[in-house]
Motif scaffolding. Sequence first.
Motif, short mmCIF file in Angstrom:
data_model
loop_
_atom_site.label_atom_id
_atom_site.label_comp_id
_atom_site.label_asym_id
_atom_site.label_seq_id
_atom_site.Cartn_x
_atom_site.Cartn_y
_atom_site.Cartn_z
N LEU A 26 -5.57 6.85 -4.92
CA LEU A 26 -6.22 7.88 -4.28
C LEU A 26 -5.67 9.10 -4.86
N GLY A 41 -5.99 0.19 -0.96
CA GLY A 41 -7.20 -0.25 -1.16
C GLY A 41 -8.22 0.20 -2.37
N MET A 42 -7.66 1.19 -2.96
CA MET A 42 -8.38 1.57 -3.99
C MET A 42 -7.78 0.99 -5.22
N LEU A 70 -6.38 13.15 6.50
CA LEU A 70 -6.51 11.64 6.82
C LEU A 70 -5.45 10.98 7.66
N LEU A 106 -3.85 4.76 7.75
CA LEU A 106 -5.18 5.13 7.29
C LEU A 106 -5.11 5.74 5.73
N PRO A 107 -4.07 6.86 5.61
CA PRO A 107 -4.05 7.36 4.13
C PRO A 107 -3.36 6.28 3.41
N SER A 159 1.05 -1.25 0.05
CA SER A 159 -0.01 0.01 -0.12
C SER A 159 0.76 1.28 -0.20
N TRP A 192 -3.45 2.92 3.77
CA TRP A 192 -4.57 1.64 3.20
C TRP A 192 -5.54 2.19 2.23
N LEU A 193 -5.82 3.43 2.23
CA LEU A 193 -6.97 4.02 1.46
C LEU A 193 -6.32 3.97 -0.26
N GLU A 194 -5.00 4.34 -0.03
CA GLU A 194 -4.09 4.24 -1.35
C GLU A 194 -4.12 2.91 -2.01
#
Length: 332
Positions: free
Chosen positions: A296, A272-273, A317, A265-266, A175, A268-270
Amino acid sequence: SIIMIRFALVVASTLGFFLTAALGNLMTPLLRAFHDRQQPQKEAEPPTMGGLCLMTGTMAAVGVGWTAACVAQPELLGSENLLTTRLLIALFGALCFGGVGLADDLARLRHRSPLGLRRPVRLGLEAASGALVLALLGLNDCLPDGLAVPGLGYCTLGPLAPAVWLVLLVALAESVRTADGMDGTVCGCAFIAMLGLMTAMTLLGWFPLGVLPAALAGALMAFLLWNFYPAKLRPGAVGCQFLAGALGCVPLSIGWPGLTLPLALPYWLEGGMVALQIVVWKASGGRRQLFGTAPLHRWLEKRGFDPVNIFYIFGVLALLGLALTLQAARAS
């Protein structure tokens, strides 16, 4: 003794700042020369592998900070909680992941491969690094067998725990790797995460081991002087993977792997997308995309956000992740 340990944390963060700043001043022209020699067609780009400054500065600062803490409180060396062992394993794990990133950077430069190491090779090296960390923790009876879940208490995973931790470490590394190239954003989010980790460790009773996130926070603050937009020095995969290793291995070494989830968190969003994009693409037989683009930061760029605004969004974030981390630590 608490006052002296706080002094040790200040020493670690201060030394991390000044050492990394000095190393950046020394290594930037060297890395520039190496970058231009390997890829002369990309002279306008800032050199990569600036994460080497982070790694070196952090190691030295942790050594001095932990020595100061042990001088203030000698019983730390003989603690039943194996504080020194946990610290060394966490630092070793971060360096192992940083080594994987270094190999990735060298593959990009020397072999003219923009994607770096081949995916199976990279995943294998990341898995080997994670397995080595887990083995060291297990041999010293420091490997957690579960995690604290808000509202549910401590959930034991039993024999599945090592596999879950290994997946967590590799997934985090991948990630963070997707954020490689975001320059100051990667380091800015990690700086906030290290502050949150240091505070959470204090609340959970692991105050002396805060020398590692304190040293890394100081090193990141100095690195941002070279890395904030427009970047003069990029962290590269070596810097991103080193930060991923620290975010994953430090909470794991103190028995609180669940802290990694909100702290990163930032990232994981990267990641995860990208994962969702791949799943939907393959499930539809290549006919559908869930997002116009991923990860992201690319999605934000497509909507007109400049690098500075993206930095602020990711900073918010990261602050949200910090708040969730502290809430979880206080609840425990």
